[in-house]
Enzyme design. Structure first.
Site, PDB file in Angstrom:
ATOM      1  N   GLU A   1       0.841  -1.194   0.000  1.00 25.51           N
ATOM      2  CA  GLU A   1       0.000   0.000   0.000  1.00 25.51           C
ATOM      3  C   GLU A   1       0.882   1.253   0.000  1.00 25.51           C
ATOM      4  O   GLU A   1       0.403   2.361   0.181  1.00 25.51           O
ATOM      5  CB  GLU A   1      -0.936   0.008   1.199  1.00 25.51           C
ATOM      6  CG  GLU A   1      -0.252  -0.032   2.543  1.00 25.51           C
ATOM      7  CD  GLU A   1      -1.195   0.309   3.689  1.00 25.51           C
ATOM      8  OE1 GLU A   1      -1.570   1.475   3.801  1.00 25.51           O
ATOM      9  OE2 GLU A   1      -1.537  -0.615   4.449  1.00 25.51           O
TER      10      GLU A   1
ATOM     11  N   CYS B   1      -3.372  -3.330   4.367  1.00 22.32           N
ATOM     12  CA  CYS B   1      -2.433  -4.385   4.781  1.00 22.32           C
ATOM     13  C   CYS B   1      -2.793  -5.760   4.222  1.00 22.32           C
ATOM     14  O   CYS B   1      -2.157  -6.763   4.573  1.00 22.32           O
ATOM     15  CB  CYS B   1      -2.376  -4.454   6.308  1.00 22.32           C
ATOM     16  SG  CYS B   1      -2.114  -2.860   7.064  1.00 22.32           S
TER      17      CYS B   1
ATOM     18  N   HIS C   1      -2.309 -10.335  11.598  1.00 18.72           N
ATOM     19  CA  HIS C   1      -1.813  -9.030  11.180  1.00 18.72           C
ATOM     20  C   HIS C   1      -1.612  -8.219  12.464  1.00 18.72           C
ATOM     21  O   HIS C   1      -2.497  -8.184  13.325  1.00 18.72           O
ATOM     22  CB  HIS C   1      -2.811  -8.324  10.255  1.00 18.72           C
ATOM     23  CG  HIS C   1      -2.490  -6.875  10.115  1.00 18.72           C
ATOM     24  ND1 HIS C   1      -1.310  -6.447   9.559  1.00 18.72           N
ATOM     25  CD2 HIS C   1      -3.144  -5.747  10.502  1.00 18.72           C
ATOM     26  CE1 HIS C   1      -1.264  -5.122   9.590  1.00 18.72           C
ATOM     27  NE2 HIS C   1      -2.363  -4.678  10.162  1.00 18.72           N
TER      28      HIS C   1
END
Ligand code: CAA
EC number: 2.3.3.10
Length: 448
Positions: free
Chosen positions: A83, A117, A252
């Site tokens: 990103e 993400c 994550h």
């Protein structure tokens, strides 16, 4: 189709400098413990102006190829999840072709995938899908994920970080993706996004982002559990799936405390679906929360406390080791989950891991999220693919310890430099290369 498609080898890259979170607490005049205990972060890696997403990814891919000693033409698909966009059209993947084209290998599918993400996970799924499809040409796939996670001065800044992970994907993998077992949740929300193209910083609603992450976790876990139970039922095994069926669980990791709460949240999901008898044995201290609905509990501090207590041992066994890199380096956005995978491998022996199931939760704001799992191969003998993969991660602590500690003042100055030079064309970054690990790619001139 090829069997046991998954991760054969992996390589992790992080910057050679970090700021200490205790120093940052003092510098930012916040209460001692807010970043180190409240967020669970000890150090934060960051990039100088000489590094960008292209240099990070070039370094990690080159190192993976050198480590595996595979010929450059053995890769038939290369996917990038990021990103950290520096060009609205040209993919980071095309820059990585610099490494492959000298060998004459330009026949490589795949481009970049972006959604906060989640891009690394989408790339992993794309690579595995390619390998399990009629398009596969028999070669390896490579998945690269990397990001520079930076925030403006303020309460989000200590949740930054930077890094990249490259993974070699192929059949007969020591970490095989379990087929048919992906629980996904996608939704339109504005918890974290990057509408300002002139800035490297996101717009973030921190509290909303935490709620979205937890809601996505609940939904994905519910759907994953349903799918695995259906598979079991077809095989004649009609029993509920619980956390006990995952020997390890990685997430994550925007900051480590969030992960401890997330593991606790999975236990709460199990508790709500379990029978009363099971509840009293396994879920001590949670009785008072029976009958609550998941969606009504995202801001329930009493529940948080009870869950953290009830799940402490489970967290220590299944998840804590995976947070090693995140604790010391911070959020790596798309590569965060895969940095956790590397940390887990670096803290366990091949024998300990053999035959286990590793659950994985991937979250990208905006939002896209999936819960999936890896099955670890049974063969942990010396020289086996699993043994090689595990050994390749053993230098992680040493490499982290070799970084340079930078004061919060210098860190802030470098962040100011990044703001000044962000998206400038035809500039040559100032400074020498002493802030980089030897042998890494770095930026000498931004073209435009
Ligand atoms: N000692 C110990 N703990 C302390 C403390 C002290 N002296 N002072 C505060 N704390 C605790 C607080 O109690 C709190 O913990 P609990 O939530 O468990 O109560 C914790 O430290 C953080 O304190 P605050 O909630 O007051 O922190 P904040 O509001 O100033 O900022 C944040 C925290 C919202 C996470 C902010 O850093 C942020 O916006 N970060 C970026 C967004 C983010 O990371 N979101 C995560 C989900 S989204 C995602 O996962 C995608 C992604 O990668 C970005």
């Amino acid at each position: 189709w090829p069997k046991d498609v998954g991760v054969l080898a992996l390589e992790v890259y992080f910057p050679a400098q970090y700021v200490d979170q205790t120093d940052l607490e003092k510098y930012n005049n916040v209460e001692a413990g807010k970043y180190t205990v409240g967020l669970g972060q000890t150090h934060m890696g960051f990039c100088s102006v000489q590094e960008d997403i292209n240099s990070l990814c070039l370094t990690v891919v080159q190192r993976l190829m050198e480590r595996t000693q595979l010929p450059w033409d053995s890769v038939g698909r290369l996917e990038v999840g990021t990103e950290t966009i520096i060009d609205k059209s040209k993919a980071v993947k095309t820059v990585l072709m610099e490494l492959f084209q000298d060998s004459g290998n330009t026949d490589i599918e795949g481009i970049d995938t972006t959604n906060a993400c989640y891009g690394g996970t989408a790339s992993l799924f794309n690579a595995a899908n390619w390998m399990e499809s009629s398009s596969w040409d028999g070669r390896y796939a490579m998945v690269v994920c990397g990001d520079i996670a930076v925030y403006p001065n303020g309460n989000a800044r200590p949740t930054g970080g930077a890094g990249a992970v490259a993974m070699l994907i192929g059949p007969k993998a020591p970490l095989a993706l379990e087929q048919g077992l992906r629980g996904t949740h996608m939704e339109n929300v504005y918890d974290f996004y990057k509408p300002n193209l002139a800035s490297e910083y996101p717009v973030v609603d921190g509290k909303l982002s935490i709620q979205c992450y937890l809601r996505a976790l609940d939904r994905c876990y519910t759907s994953y559990r349903q799918k695995i139970q259906n598979q079991w039922k077809q095989a004649g095994n009609d029993r509920p799936f619980t956390l006990d069926d995952l020997q390890y669980m990685i997430f994550h990791t925007p900051f480590c405390k969030m992960v401890q709460k997330s593991l606790a949240r999975l236990m709460f999901n199990d508790f709500l679906s379990a029978s009363r008898d099971t509840q009293s044995n396994l879920y001590k201290g949670l009785e008072a929360f029976r009958g609550l609905k998941l969606e009504d509990t995202y801001n329930n501090k009493d529940l948080d406390k009870a869950l953290l207590k009830a799940s402490q041992d489970t967290f220590d066994k299944k998840t804590k080791a995976s947070l090693y890199l995140s604790t010391h380096n911070g959020n790596m956005y798309t590569s965060s989950l895969y940095g956790c995978l590397a940390s887990l491998l670096s803290h366990h022996s091949a024998q300990e891991l053999a035959g286990s199931r590793i659950g994985a939760f991937s979250y990208g704001s905006g939002l896209a999220a999936s819960f999936f799992s890896f099955r670890v191969s049974q063969d942990a003998s010396p020289g086996s693919p699993l043994d090689k993969l595990v050994s390749s991660t053993s230098d992680l602590p040493k490499r982290l310890a070799s970084r340079k500690c930078v004061s919060p003042e210098e860190f802030t100055e470098i962040m100011n430099q990044r703001e000044q030079f962000y998206h400038k064309v035809n500039f040559s970054p100032p400074g020498d290369t002493s802030s980089l690990f030897p042998g890494t790619w770095y930026l000498t001139r931004e073209v435009g």
